[in-house]
Write a protein that holds these residues in place. Structure first.
Motif, PDB file in Angstrom:
ATOM      1  N   GLU A 223      -9.048  -0.162   2.578  1.00 47.64           N
ATOM      2  CA  GLU A 223      -9.638  -1.214   1.929  1.00 47.64           C
ATOM      3  C   GLU A 223      -9.017  -2.782   2.457  1.00 47.64           C
ATOM      4  O   GLU A 223      -8.203  -2.109   3.215  1.00 47.64           O
ATOM      5  N   ARG A 224      -9.481  -3.521   2.906  1.00 49.35           N
ATOM      6  CA  ARG A 224      -9.189  -4.774   4.055  1.00 49.35           C
ATOM      7  C   ARG A 224      -9.416  -6.061   2.141  1.00 49.35           C
ATOM      8  O   ARG A 224     -10.646  -6.171   1.858  1.00 49.35           O
ATOM      9  N   THR A 225      -8.865  -6.866   2.437  1.00 49.49           N
ATOM     10  CA  THR A 225      -8.717  -8.357   1.309  1.00 49.49           C
ATOM     11  C   THR A 225      -7.876  -8.863   1.641  1.00 49.49           C
ATOM     12  O   THR A 225      -6.993  -9.000   3.648  1.00 49.49           O
ATOM     13  N   GLY A 226      -9.226 -10.103   1.485  1.00 49.18           N
ATOM     14  CA  GLY A 226      -9.660 -11.032   1.785  1.00 49.18           C
ATOM     15  C   GLY A 226      -9.141 -11.675   4.040  1.00 49.18           C
ATOM     16  O   GLY A 226      -8.925 -12.722   4.305  1.00 49.18           O
ATOM     17  N   GLY A 227     -10.052 -10.818   4.020  1.00 47.92           N
ATOM     18  CA  GLY A 227     -10.538 -10.637   5.532  1.00 47.92           C
ATOM     19  C   GLY A 227      -9.244 -10.988   6.241  1.00 47.92           C
ATOM     20  O   GLY A 227      -9.106 -11.078   7.401  1.00 47.92           O
ATOM     21  N   SER A 228      -8.518 -10.093   6.111  1.00 46.93           N
ATOM     22  CA  SER A 228      -6.549 -10.086   6.410  1.00 46.93           C
ATOM     23  C   SER A 228      -6.506  -8.577   6.535  1.00 46.93           C
ATOM     24  O   SER A 228      -7.125  -7.358   6.922  1.00 46.93           O
ATOM     25  N   VAL A 229      -5.404  -8.632   5.403  1.00 51.18           N
ATOM     26  CA  VAL A 229      -4.541  -6.703   5.689  1.00 51.18           C
ATOM     27  C   VAL A 229      -5.410  -6.104   5.116  1.00 51.18           C
ATOM     28  O   VAL A 229      -6.780  -5.961   4.656  1.00 51.18           O
ATOM     29  N   SER A 230      -5.470  -4.841   6.059  1.00 52.41           N
ATOM     30  CA  SER A 230      -5.506  -3.591   5.555  1.00 52.41           C
ATOM     31  C   SER A 230      -5.269  -3.093   5.424  1.00 52.41           C
ATOM     32  O   SER A 230      -4.253  -2.610   5.616  1.00 52.41           O
ATOM     33  N   THR A 231      -5.151  -1.658   4.306  1.00 44.84           N
ATOM     34  CA  THR A 231      -4.523  -0.869   4.002  1.00 44.84           C
ATOM     35  C   THR A 231      -5.098   1.115   3.524  1.00 44.84           C
ATOM     36  O   THR A 231      -6.069   1.125   3.838  1.00 44.84           O
ATOM     37  N   LEU A 232      -4.483   2.039   4.784  1.00 42.35           N
ATOM     38  CA  LEU A 232      -4.757   3.210   4.928  1.00 42.35           C
ATOM     39  C   LEU A 232      -4.569   3.758   3.869  1.00 42.35           C
ATOM     40  O   LEU A 232      -3.085   3.989   3.645  1.00 42.35           O
ATOM     41  N   THR A 233      -4.895   4.654   2.691  1.00 40.66           N
ATOM     42  CA  THR A 233      -4.474   5.631   1.763  1.00 40.66           C
ATOM     43  C   THR A 233      -5.050   6.801   2.127  1.00 40.66           C
ATOM     44  O   THR A 233      -6.558   6.951   2.739  1.00 40.66           O
ATOM     45  N   ILE A 234      -3.621   7.473   2.293  1.00 42.07           N
ATOM     46  CA  ILE A 234      -4.347   9.330   1.988  1.00 42.07           C
ATOM     47  C   ILE A 234      -3.379   9.927   0.863  1.00 42.07           C
ATOM     48  O   ILE A 234      -1.953   9.755   1.132  1.00 42.07           O
ATOM     49  N   GLN A 235      -4.357  10.279  -0.004  1.00 39.31           N
ATOM     50  CA  GLN A 235      -3.628  11.100  -1.092  1.00 39.31           C
ATOM     51  C   GLN A 235      -3.750  12.562  -0.686  1.00 39.31           C
ATOM     52  O   GLN A 235      -4.076  13.339   0.554  1.00 39.31           O
ATOM     53  N   ARG A 236      -2.378  13.065  -1.007  1.00 39.91           N
ATOM     54  CA  ARG A 236      -2.396  14.471  -1.334  1.00 39.91           C
ATOM     55  C   ARG A 236      -2.513  14.971   0.161  1.00 39.91           C
ATOM     56  O   ARG A 236      -2.977  15.936   0.443  1.00 39.91           O
ATOM     57  N   THR A 237      -1.497  14.747   0.772  1.00 39.97           N
ATOM     58  CA  THR A 237      -1.310  14.697   1.966  1.00 39.97           C
ATOM     59  C   THR A 237      -1.449  16.342   2.560  1.00 39.97           C
ATOM     60  O   THR A 237      -1.101  16.731   1.948  1.00 39.97           O
ATOM     61  N   GLN A 238      -1.700  17.146   3.408  1.00 40.90           N
ATOM     62  CA  GLN A 238      -1.925  18.044   4.614  1.00 40.90           C
ATOM     63  C   GLN A 238      -0.691  17.728   6.126  1.00 40.90           C
ATOM     64  O   GLN A 238      -1.085  16.574   6.831  1.00 40.90           O
ATOM     65  N   GLN A 239      -0.775  19.274   6.073  1.00 43.44           N
ATOM     66  CA  GLN A 239       0.475  19.374   7.379  1.00 43.44           C
ATOM     67  C   GLN A 239      -1.080  18.214   8.661  1.00 43.44           C
ATOM     68  O   GLN A 239      -1.051  17.829   9.541  1.00 43.44           O
ATOM     69  N   GLU A 240      -2.306  18.633   8.622  1.00 48.55           N
ATOM     70  CA  GLU A 240      -3.082  18.429   9.206  1.00 48.55           C
ATOM     71  C   GLU A 240      -3.633  16.702   9.101  1.00 48.55           C
ATOM     72  O   GLU A 240      -4.197  16.459  10.079  1.00 48.55           O
ATOM     73  N   ASP A 241      -2.948  15.968   8.553  1.00 51.90           N
ATOM     74  CA  ASP A 241      -3.095  14.567   8.893  1.00 51.90           C
ATOM     75  C   ASP A 241      -1.804  14.760   9.295  1.00 51.90           C
ATOM     76  O   ASP A 241      -1.857  12.779  10.239  1.00 51.90           O
ATOM     77  N   SER A 242      -1.407  15.104   9.886  1.00 48.84           N
ATOM     78  CA  SER A 242       0.010  14.670  10.838  1.00 48.84           C
ATOM     79  C   SER A 242      -1.331  13.867  12.007  1.00 48.84           C
ATOM     80  O   SER A 242      -1.315  14.771  13.509  1.00 48.84           O
TER      81      SER A 242
END
Lengths: 110, 116
Positions: free
Chosen positions: B68-87
């Protein structure tokens, strides 16, 4: 879907050798083309870009690239490489989003 | 700020945990991209924003990934229930305006994510 192919995954050269890195893209419409470079331990940075006009574009540090529309290619060249050119090079194509190739690792030995 | 800022620079997490990665683009840049860089995989497109909207989410690997991105500025990337292949290294980039003829992406230094 658009895609970018870089044929050379790892290139090893001696200083003063000539360089050509291949890049082909698949997209039938108008594209903007880029080469980015990532020096060891540094951020990705723009090397050169093509939007329109002269298909031979010149970038920083003596690099150039030629857009050949009929071949869907945008190969990167440098007549004489230096040790400091050791880096990873990424070709990219922009249509509605910027898509990168898998990169080519260039090692230049003195 | 002077450049694109990403935090944390390194994140080690356990498999199954959620992680949140943050990107502060260059002030005034309306376009923001997330990429993932894995060994041998090059730069994998994940998502881009124009302002606060994400016209193309097709690069997100699974529904465990969201951004998500708020205020046209900061963005966050969220990964839920991480897996080893997400490394991987997760890179953020911003540009003044998506599709502008002089568009040039400025990249952050990335977040190195390691899932144990």
């Amino acid at each position: 879907a658009q895609s970018v192919s870089q044929h050379n995954h790892h290139v090893i050269l001696s200083e003063a050798a000539s360089l050509e890195l291949g890049c082909n893209y698949s997209y039938g419409g108008t594209v903007n083309l880029f080469w980015y470079v990532q020096y060891p331990g540094q951020h990705l940075q723009l090397l050169l870009k093509y939007f329109s006009g002269d298909p031979l574009v010149k970038g920083i540090k003596g690099f150039e690239a030629e857009f050949i529309k009929s071949k869907f290619s945008f190969n990167l060249r440098k007549p004489s490489v230096q040790w400091s050119d050791t880096a990873e090079y990424f070709c990219a194509v922009h249509t509605d989003k910027l898509i990168f190739g898998t990169g080519t690792r260039l090692q230049v030995f003195p | 700020g002077a450049g694109v800022s990403q935090s944390p620079s390194n994140k080690v997490t356990e498999k199954g945990k959620d992680v949140e990665l943050r990107c502060d683009p260059i002030s005034g840049h309306t376009a923001l991209y997330w990429y993932r860089q894995s060994l041998g995989q090059g730069l994998e497109f994940l998502i881009y924003f124009q302002g606060n909207s994400a016209p193309d989410k097709s690069g997100l690997p699974s529904d465990r990934f969201s951004a998500e991105r708020t205020g046209g500025s900061v963005s966050t990337l969220t990964i839920q229930r991480t897996q080893q292949e997400d490394s991987a290294v997760y890179l953020c980039a911003s540009s003044f305006r998506l599709g502008a003829t002089n568009e040039k992406l400025f990249f952050g230094s990335g977040t190195q994510l390691s899932v144990l």
